[in-house]
Design a protein around this motif. Sequence first.
Motif, mmCIF file in Angstrom:
data_model
loop_
_atom_site.group_PDB
_atom_site.id
_atom_site.type_symbol
_atom_site.label_atom_id
_atom_site.label_comp_id
_atom_site.label_asym_id
_atom_site.label_seq_id
_atom_site.Cartn_x
_atom_site.Cartn_y
_atom_site.Cartn_z
ATOM 1 N N ARG A 58 0.614 -1.200 -0.352
ATOM 2 C CA ARG A 58 -0.035 0.337 -0.311
ATOM 3 C C ARG A 58 0.877 1.295 -0.065
ATOM 4 O O ARG A 58 2.180 1.335 0.282
ATOM 5 N N ASP A 59 0.171 2.318 -0.816
ATOM 6 C CA ASP A 59 1.192 3.336 -0.457
ATOM 7 C C ASP A 59 0.318 4.686 -1.022
ATOM 8 O O ASP A 59 -0.894 4.221 -1.428
ATOM 9 N N ILE A 60 0.517 5.965 -1.093
ATOM 10 C CA ILE A 60 0.004 6.836 -0.694
ATOM 11 C C ILE A 60 0.337 7.819 -0.932
ATOM 12 O O ILE A 60 1.686 8.191 0.169
ATOM 13 N N SER A 61 0.133 7.799 -2.261
ATOM 14 C CA SER A 61 1.258 9.460 -3.118
ATOM 15 C C SER A 61 1.163 10.657 -2.877
ATOM 16 O O SER A 61 0.123 10.777 -1.721
ATOM 17 N N GLY A 62 2.216 11.966 -2.764
ATOM 18 C CA GLY A 62 1.919 13.244 -2.226
ATOM 19 C C GLY A 62 0.691 14.084 -3.056
ATOM 20 O O GLY A 62 -0.012 14.049 -2.405
ATOM 21 N N THR A 63 0.213 13.297 -4.208
ATOM 22 C CA THR A 63 -1.233 13.500 -5.150
ATOM 23 C C THR A 63 -2.478 13.507 -3.791
ATOM 24 O O THR A 63 -2.946 14.042 -3.395
ATOM 25 N N GLU A 64 -2.391 12.093 -3.750
ATOM 26 C CA GLU A 64 -2.710 11.316 -2.465
ATOM 27 C C GLU A 64 -3.196 11.913 -1.517
ATOM 28 O O GLU A 64 -4.511 12.405 -1.244
ATOM 29 N N LEU A 65 -2.317 12.189 -1.226
ATOM 30 C CA LEU A 65 -2.885 12.931 0.526
ATOM 31 C C LEU A 65 -3.126 14.533 0.798
ATOM 32 O O LEU A 65 -3.320 14.379 0.940
ATOM 33 N N ARG A 66 -2.237 15.083 -1.176
ATOM 34 C CA ARG A 66 -2.790 16.685 -0.788
ATOM 35 C C ARG A 66 -4.484 16.388 -0.695
ATOM 36 O O ARG A 66 -5.061 17.215 -0.152
ATOM 37 N N ARG A 67 -4.817 15.288 -1.705
ATOM 38 C CA ARG A 67 -6.928 15.341 -1.917
ATOM 39 C C ARG A 67 -7.087 15.023 -0.322
ATOM 40 O O ARG A 67 -8.150 15.772 -0.130
ATOM 41 N N ARG A 68 -6.370 14.265 -0.162
ATOM 42 C CA ARG A 68 -7.195 13.052 1.615
ATOM 43 C C ARG A 68 -7.514 14.962 2.532
ATOM 44 O O ARG A 68 -8.166 15.302 3.333
ATOM 45 N N SER A 76 -10.054 10.886 6.178
ATOM 46 C CA SER A 76 -8.688 10.313 7.001
ATOM 47 C C SER A 76 -7.637 9.323 6.781
ATOM 48 O O SER A 76 -7.285 9.437 4.961
ATOM 49 N N ILE A 77 -6.249 9.699 6.900
ATOM 50 C CA ILE A 77 -4.555 9.619 6.626
ATOM 51 C C ILE A 77 -4.093 8.228 7.437
ATOM 52 O O ILE A 77 -3.944 8.609 8.787
ATOM 53 N N PRO A 78 -4.694 7.016 7.147
ATOM 54 C CA PRO A 78 -3.677 5.874 7.659
ATOM 55 C C PRO A 78 -2.611 6.438 8.748
ATOM 56 O O PRO A 78 -1.441 6.759 7.866
ATOM 57 N N GLU A 79 -2.830 5.819 9.865
ATOM 58 C CA GLU A 79 -1.923 5.411 10.737
ATOM 59 C C GLU A 79 -0.985 5.137 9.800
ATOM 60 O O GLU A 79 0.492 4.687 10.566
ATOM 61 N N TRP A 80 -1.225 3.978 9.690
ATOM 62 C CA TRP A 80 0.284 3.073 8.943
ATOM 63 C C TRP A 80 0.976 4.726 8.087
ATOM 64 O O TRP A 80 2.644 3.742 7.918
ATOM 65 N N THR A 106 1.418 7.833 8.156
ATOM 66 C CA THR A 106 1.909 9.222 8.417
ATOM 67 C C THR A 106 1.719 8.590 10.294
ATOM 68 O O THR A 106 0.800 8.463 10.644
ATOM 69 N N PHE A 107 2.383 9.758 11.360
ATOM 70 C CA PHE A 107 2.168 10.079 12.661
ATOM 71 C C PHE A 107 1.220 10.827 13.244
ATOM 72 O O PHE A 107 0.687 11.826 11.713
ATOM 73 N N PRO A 108 0.236 10.537 13.604
ATOM 74 C CA PRO A 108 -0.956 11.777 14.253
ATOM 75 C C PRO A 108 -0.586 12.708 14.124
ATOM 76 O O PRO A 108 -0.953 13.837 13.359
ATOM 77 N N GLU A 109 0.759 13.300 15.201
ATOM 78 C CA GLU A 109 1.119 14.810 14.787
ATOM 79 C C GLU A 109 2.171 15.673 14.201
ATOM 80 O O GLU A 109 1.285 16.577 13.862
ATOM 81 N N VAL A 110 2.597 14.632 13.307
ATOM 82 C CA VAL A 110 2.277 15.173 11.405
ATOM 83 C C VAL A 110 1.278 15.469 10.534
ATOM 84 O O VAL A 110 1.449 16.818 10.072
ATOM 85 N N VAL A 111 0.294 14.895 10.801
ATOM 86 C CA VAL A 111 -1.106 15.024 9.972
ATOM 87 C C VAL A 111 -1.963 15.833 10.932
ATOM 88 O O VAL A 111 -2.096 16.991 10.384
ATOM 89 N N ASN A 112 -1.381 16.409 11.686
ATOM 90 C CA ASN A 112 -1.974 17.271 12.589
ATOM 91 C C ASN A 112 -1.285 18.527 12.080
ATOM 92 O O ASN A 112 -2.657 19.633 11.791
ATOM 93 N N ILE A 113 -0.384 18.738 12.065
ATOM 94 C CA ILE A 113 0.702 20.036 11.855
ATOM 95 C C ILE A 113 0.380 20.247 9.989
ATOM 96 O O ILE A 113 -0.512 21.671 9.597
ATOM 97 N N LEU A 114 -0.271 19.024 9.149
ATOM 98 C CA LEU A 114 -0.203 19.711 7.247
ATOM 99 C C LEU A 114 -1.798 19.920 7.705
ATOM 100 O O LEU A 114 -2.512 20.590 6.745
ATOM 101 N N ARG A 115 -2.473 18.988 8.594
ATOM 102 C CA ARG A 115 -5.106 19.918 8.445
ATOM 103 C C ARG A 115 -4.509 20.905 8.575
ATOM 104 O O ARG A 115 -5.311 22.276 8.355
ATOM 105 N N GLU A 116 -4.099 22.007 9.416
ATOM 106 C CA GLU A 116 -3.428 23.163 9.963
ATOM 107 C C GLU A 116 -2.761 24.704 8.950
ATOM 108 O O GLU A 116 -3.674 24.555 8.823
ATOM 109 N N ARG A 117 -1.842 23.330 8.190
ATOM 110 C CA ARG A 117 -1.588 24.477 7.259
ATOM 111 C C ARG A 117 -2.486 24.093 6.102
ATOM 112 O O ARG A 117 -2.541 24.693 5.073
ATOM 113 N N HIS A 118 -3.087 22.919 5.496
ATOM 114 C CA HIS A 118 -3.920 22.909 4.773
ATOM 115 C C HIS A 118 -4.465 22.245 4.934
ATOM 116 O O HIS A 118 -5.175 21.249 5.189
#
Length: 581
Positions: free
Chosen positions: A366-376, A382-386, A388-400
């Motif tokens: 399984r993989d999530i590309s950069g394009t797919e990450l931006r779409r999510r 949701s972005i699965p924990e496998w 990235t880490f929740p702390e990283v997701v939170n930072i990215l969601r604040e920015r985007h």
Amino acid sequence: MNAIAAEIVSAEHDALVPPHGGVLRDLYLPTAEAEALKRFSASLPQRTLNQRQLCDLELLLNGGFSPLQGFLGRADYDRVLADMRLADGTLWPIPITLDVSEAFAASLSAKAQISLNDTQGTPLAVLTVEEVYFPDHIAEARAVFGTTDRTHPGVAELLDRTGPVYLGGTLQGIQQPSHYDFASLRHSPRHLREWFRQHGWHRIVAFQTRNPMHRAHRELTLRAAEQVGAKLLIQPSVGRTKPGDVDHYTRVRCYRALLNHYPKDHAALSLLPLAMRMGGPREALWHAIIRKNYGASHFIVGRDHAGPGNDTNGRPFYDPYAAQQLLAAHRDELGIEIVPFPAMVYAANRDTYLPQNEVDAKDEVRDISGTELRRRLHSGESIPEWFTFPEVVNILRERHPANAREGFALFFTGLSGSGKSTLAQAVLARLLETGSRPVTVLDGDEVRRHLSKGLGFSREDRDANITRIGYVASEVVRHGGIAICAPIAPYAGARDEARQLVQAHGRFVEIHVSTPLEVCEARDRKGLYAAARAGKIKGFTGIDDPYETPASPELRVDTSQRTVTDAADVVFAWLKSEGLA
């Protein structure tokens, strides 16, 4: 690691023999001499450096570019292009040059000294000019990047935004550039080496990145460090990366959050003020030399290291493992060990990450590309924990934040009379009648009356006009708005500069209104073309001054073949297909 700066003992500003070979050259003068030179620099010709030049200067002065002691002269430049070596045979793959205009070069006397300043006018160094020469930018692009395709960001920078004259010479450092962000994570090679010594770090493997790091990157770096029995230095480039990359403020916050997921005292974070060229294999070799200067004993080289993606034909610019092969060929003289590593992938059936070359047919990858990450991120999915880490997701969601609309600029360019302003108005009406997003119009004539009042029509003034338009558009885009620009913008370099400014914050859509010259002349109600033909107006675009046709705009529309309504339909349909309308 945040306390590095406080723990470093002061060192003399002379050549330092690093622990893994080579000589570290610090070009800063002692304090008293630097103060005297600073006072003297006020009487010298002044040169304000752009972002790339400032990054290069910082790494020249602090020793990150050792053994260089200034900007390359002709002999060094030619040999770097031909053989990836300086004139004395030292391995060096990327030309470090100071480009200027012909007018500035012509103003200099023999052996002139120049004050090199930041954007606030603060003198950082004095350059003693030893050579003035004219490079062949096409030949440089082919040698360094292996292509002249402007889809490559390094090629576009070189061919469209780099001055025609190079100055070679030696530097004397006055003071370090000011950085007000993440000050505790910015370290010179000398300071970082001393920190390693004080903490007993003898084997250090460095990792280069320009993107946020996720679980795959953590696994890769951990395995690489374990493989060679080394501590890990995460050293991201924060000077200038590829247009469209996540801004370094967000990335550094992600890196700091990720550090907590490494074993204690195993990994450290330090920022590198590098202006990347995205030069693939040559750049990878350059990165290795820089990390050697910073004190690393090993350097991780992954798949498609410093690659810019695909060319205009959809093919990768570089073979994915070309960088590893080039570094292996030079390992005996590099002075730093290379740790080649394949991409890491997640095998769901094993619930673990594996090197790509260890995956078998039974594995569920399984993989999530950069394009797919931006779409999510955009959709709030949701972005699965496998991944990235929740702390990283939170930072990215604040920015985007979810469902936020990204700003963009529509940049209509074409000859006078091509219909670009009329088409821009028609597209504006469509945007306003179908949505509620704020739109700012920067029409060529209106800008000339207000924003660029006082500028003439020399090439320099025309470029300044487009840069001002690009800057205002970038601010509109940064705040999520839409900027509609409709200047003639005859020169490719200035258009590309506007693109760079806007793409730091959102999308840039270049629309070439390609109406033929004869049609534009026939439409000329003001008689400007006739006056230009008669010699009454000088430097008129399309008559006695060139219009550099866009090589690869997002859209090309000929209003001699379509009505304004039809042309607006084409533009609006494209915007909808891209999710912008």
